[in-house]
Write a protein that holds these residues in place. Structure first.
Motif, PDB file in Angstrom:
ATOM      1  N   MET A 153      -7.916 -12.234   2.218  1.00 38.15           N
ATOM      2  CA  MET A 153      -6.709 -11.529   2.198  1.00 38.15           C
ATOM      3  C   MET A 153      -7.042 -10.447   2.668  1.00 38.15           C
ATOM      4  SD  MET A 153      -5.774 -10.659  -2.075  1.00 38.15           S
ATOM      5  CE  MET A 153      -6.679  -8.168  -2.111  1.00 38.15           C
ATOM      6  N   THR A 154      -5.334  -9.349   3.708  1.00 40.89           N
ATOM      7  CA  THR A 154      -5.670  -8.881   4.300  1.00 40.89           C
ATOM      8  C   THR A 154      -5.404  -7.393   3.380  1.00 40.89           C
ATOM      9  OG1 THR A 154      -3.564  -9.813   4.937  1.00 40.89           O
ATOM     10  CG2 THR A 154      -4.468  -7.914   6.738  1.00 40.89           C
ATOM     11  N   GLU A 155      -6.048  -6.190   3.218  1.00 41.84           N
ATOM     12  CA  GLU A 155      -5.395  -5.399   2.836  1.00 41.84           C
ATOM     13  C   GLU A 155      -4.089  -4.200   2.681  1.00 41.84           C
ATOM     14  OE1 GLU A 155      -8.736  -2.463   0.583  1.00 41.84           O
ATOM     15  OE2 GLU A 155     -10.110  -3.019   2.759  1.00 41.84           O
ATOM     16  N   LEU A 156      -3.598  -3.966   1.880  1.00 42.40           N
ATOM     17  CA  LEU A 156      -2.233  -3.258   1.972  1.00 42.40           C
ATOM     18  C   LEU A 156      -3.023  -1.865   2.114  1.00 42.40           C
ATOM     19  CD1 LEU A 156      -1.056  -4.310  -1.037  1.00 42.40           C
ATOM     20  CD2 LEU A 156      -0.469  -5.247   1.271  1.00 42.40           C
ATOM     21  N   ALA A 157      -1.586  -1.222   2.996  1.00 46.63           N
ATOM     22  CA  ALA A 157      -1.698   0.878   3.395  1.00 46.63           C
ATOM     23  C   ALA A 157      -1.658   0.818   1.288  1.00 46.63           C
ATOM     24  CB  ALA A 157      -1.277   0.172   3.376  1.00 46.63           C
ATOM     25  N   ILE A 158      -1.676   2.318   1.294  1.00 47.04           N
ATOM     26  CA  ILE A 158      -1.725   2.797   0.113  1.00 47.04           C
ATOM     27  C   ILE A 158      -0.230   2.824  -0.588  1.00 47.04           C
ATOM     28  CG2 ILE A 158      -0.527   5.407   0.957  1.00 47.04           C
ATOM     29  CD1 ILE A 158      -3.504   4.348  -1.714  1.00 47.04           C
ATOM     30  N   THR A 159       0.282   2.063  -1.789  1.00 49.64           N
ATOM     31  CA  THR A 159       1.248   1.727  -2.052  1.00 49.64           C
ATOM     32  C   THR A 159       2.383   2.724  -2.150  1.00 49.64           C
ATOM     33  OG1 THR A 159      -0.053   1.568  -4.098  1.00 49.64           O
ATOM     34  CG2 THR A 159       0.566  -0.364  -2.732  1.00 49.64           C
ATOM     35  N   ARG A 160       1.228   3.356  -3.172  1.00 49.08           N
ATOM     36  CA  ARG A 160       2.776   4.785  -2.900  1.00 49.08           C
ATOM     37  C   ARG A 160       2.213   6.329  -2.786  1.00 49.08           C
ATOM     38  NH1 ARG A 160       2.514   6.011  -9.350  1.00 49.08           N
ATOM     39  NH2 ARG A 160       2.723   8.189  -8.730  1.00 49.08           N
ATOM     40  N   SER A 161       2.846   7.051  -2.896  1.00 47.11           N
ATOM     41  CA  SER A 161       2.344   8.636  -2.848  1.00 47.11           C
ATOM     42  C   SER A 161       2.349   9.408  -4.552  1.00 47.11           C
ATOM     43  CB  SER A 161       2.591   9.630  -1.651  1.00 47.11           C
ATOM     44  OG  SER A 161       3.778   9.857  -2.459  1.00 47.11           O
TER      45      SER A 161
END
Ligand code: NAD
Length: 502
Positions: free
Chosen positions: A1-9
């Motif tokens: 599974m590819t990791e996601l960038a941060i979803t929100r600030s």
């Protein structure tokens, strides 16, 4: 599974102060303001109002009250464990927020920081279990007497943490300390207070009684110094540089306070011609460039057997040049910025130091232009003439690898041990005898064979020589954070000489 960038600030506080007795401290009218900067953009994130000696005194008094009169040291261990498990769960619930604040303030890549947050939650769970298994000793060999030995929490700890991985390292200081019933005052680095403030808030949201963990913020010379010199603390747990460790040990020694010191390193990463070449290559890159190269356990002296050194170094340099430099909040970023400007300048200065010592620059040695702003440097590697070069002796603490060549196993071990440090060493070889000789003869607290860093919480972690005093680990932390008490009771009454009796 590819990791996601941060979803929100997530929001950052307008001003960082102390958190004492479970409450945020209002900023004092006077006192130094320190700018807290995002190293990836050079933007000011917030300001820190430094805690002076008076504020440190209030924090120590709170920890003292919580220890001397509060529920924490007296609590049934199951109740204390419930709170520590609740801390674990709350840390997990807020994992993305903590990771966001950590990346923003330290520039560490998200993929590393997510691992740190998972580990900090695990630290609390693990040491809760250790504390719940504390037991004593009994002695009945002396006729007519029962002697029993109990362990008690030691008291109030001063916990001091560095900037290179605040969540992972400060949480280790606290998680090895409070489960045994101690209380503490935590002073993180003045460069990276953002995630620390949120972490201590989360401890309280999870049900930690006020005063068990107090947070003071400020520079080492002001806030840190006031904490270490305070007569109300019973011990100091410190993670940071060797020069600071020396000063802290001296200051604590004046008050006869015990210290546990996790300090710097200049660890050898030894690549034998019997190694699995590709694995050793992956391991060498990982050990020096992970966490932006800012890690005590970096494999910063790469010793390669001469028969494979040309091919190995060429492959290493080619891969180093392709490392993805970028925004720490993107999941595929491999190398972020260094933590602050002076540190970047210091790391870069070693390119010149290397040259004047006769080393050959293989790659890097300058600022990266991959990002418009920020304290980014190119992954750097040099080939040193010998182990006396400064780039082999001094901790550079950045993405800066130093290669050395060797011919024989004995020579490799001699070079690895020729260091003032002794934190960890890495060994790559498929030859069992080579691996076992290194395991036996290398003078370091950890030897990793055919693996990059793998932290086994059940095993002690710490350094030989100038890499530290003491260990983090179930047995070592138990010894450091508890006192032993022997109680001796006669069973049949005791015959005594009756001084002065007629
Ligand atoms: P540092 O020694 O400069 O600072 C560490 C902490 O000590 C900071 O909070 C600082 O404010 C405080 N401090 C400084 N002077 C003080 C004083 N006189 N009294 C009390 N506190 C004082 O270290 P750093 O630059 O923040 O961190 C990098 C160093 O930490 C490297 O040498 C690295 O190897 C080491 N480190 C060791 C480990 C380990 O487990 N062995 C882990 C991480 C980092």
């Amino acid at each position: 599974m590819t990791e996601l960038a941060i979803t929100r600030s997530f929001p950052t506080v307008p001003q960082v102060t102390s958190l004492i007795d479970g409450k945020h401290v209002a900023p004092r009218a006077t006192g130094e303001d320190i700018e807290i900067v995002n190293p990836a953009t050079e933007a000011v994130l917030t300001r820190l109002r430094e805690a002076d000696a008076e504020e440190v005194d209030a924090a120590v008094r709170s920890a003292r009250r919580a220890f001397d009169q509060g529920p924490w040291p007296r609590m049934d261990i199951n109740d204390r464990k419930d709170i520590l498990y609740s801390i674990r769960d709350h840390l997990r619930k807020h994992a993305e927020e903590l990771a966001y604040l950590e990346c923003l303030n330290t520039g560490l890549p998200l993929q590393s920081v997510r691992g740190h947050v998972a580990r900090m939650a695990r630290n609390f769970e693990f040491f809760a279990e250790v504390a719940s298994n504390v037991h004593g000793e009994t002695y009945t060999q002396t006729a007519g007497f029962l002697t029993y030995v109990t362990r008690e929490p030691k008291g109030v700890a001063g916990c001091i943490a560095p900037w290179n991985a605040p969540l992972a390292l400060a949480s280790m200081r606290v998680a090895t300390c409070i489960p045994f019933g101690n209380t503490c005052v935590l002073k993180p680095s003045e460069y990276t207070p953002l995630s620390m403030l949120r972490m201590v808030e989360i401890f309280h949201e999870a049900g930690l009684p006020p005063g068990v963990v107090n947070l003071v913020n400020g520079r080492g010379a002001v806030t840190g110094n006031a904490l270490v010199a305070h007569p109300g603390i019973d011990m100091v747990g410190f993670t940071g540089g060797t020069v600071t460790g020396r000063a802290i040990a001296a200051a604590a020694g004046r008050n006869l306070k015990p210290v546990a010191l996790e300090l710097g390193g200049k660890s050898a990463n030894i690549i034998f011609d019997s190694a699995n070449f590709e694995q050793a290559l992956d391991g060498a890159l990982d050990s020096i460039y992970r966490n932006n190269g800012q890690q005590c356990l970096a494999g910063s002296r790469i010793l390669v057997q001469r028969s494979i050194s040309k091919r190995f170094i060429e492959a290493f340099v080619e891969r180093a040049r392709r490392i993805r430099i970028g925004d720490p909040l993107q999941a595929d970023t491999e190398l972020g910025p260094l933590a602050f400007r002076q540190h970047m300048e210091r790391v870069l200065s070693f390119a010149e130091v290397a040259r004047s010592d006769g080393a050959k620059l293989l790659t890097g040695g300058k600022r990266s232009t991959a990002q418009p702003r920020g304290w980014f440097i190119e992954p750097t590697a040099v080939l040193a003439a010998d182990n006396d070069a400064r780039v082999c002796r001094e901790e550079i603490f950045g993405p800066f690898a130093t290669f050395l060549e060797f011919d024989t196993l004995d020579e490799a071990i001699t070079i690895a041990n020729a260091s003032n440090f002794g934190l960890v060493n890495y060994v790559w070889s498929q030859d069992l005898n080579v691996a076992m000789r290194c395991s036996r003869d290398i003078r370091a607290g950890t030897v990793w064979i055919n693996t990059p860093m793998m932290r086994e919480l059940r095993a002690p972690f710490g350094g030989y020589k100038e890499s530290g005093i003491g260990r983090d680990g179930p047995q070592a932390s138990l010894e450091f954070f508890t006192e032993l008490k022997a109680t001796i009771i006669p069973i049949d009454g005791v015959k005594m000489h009756r001084f002065g009796a007629p």
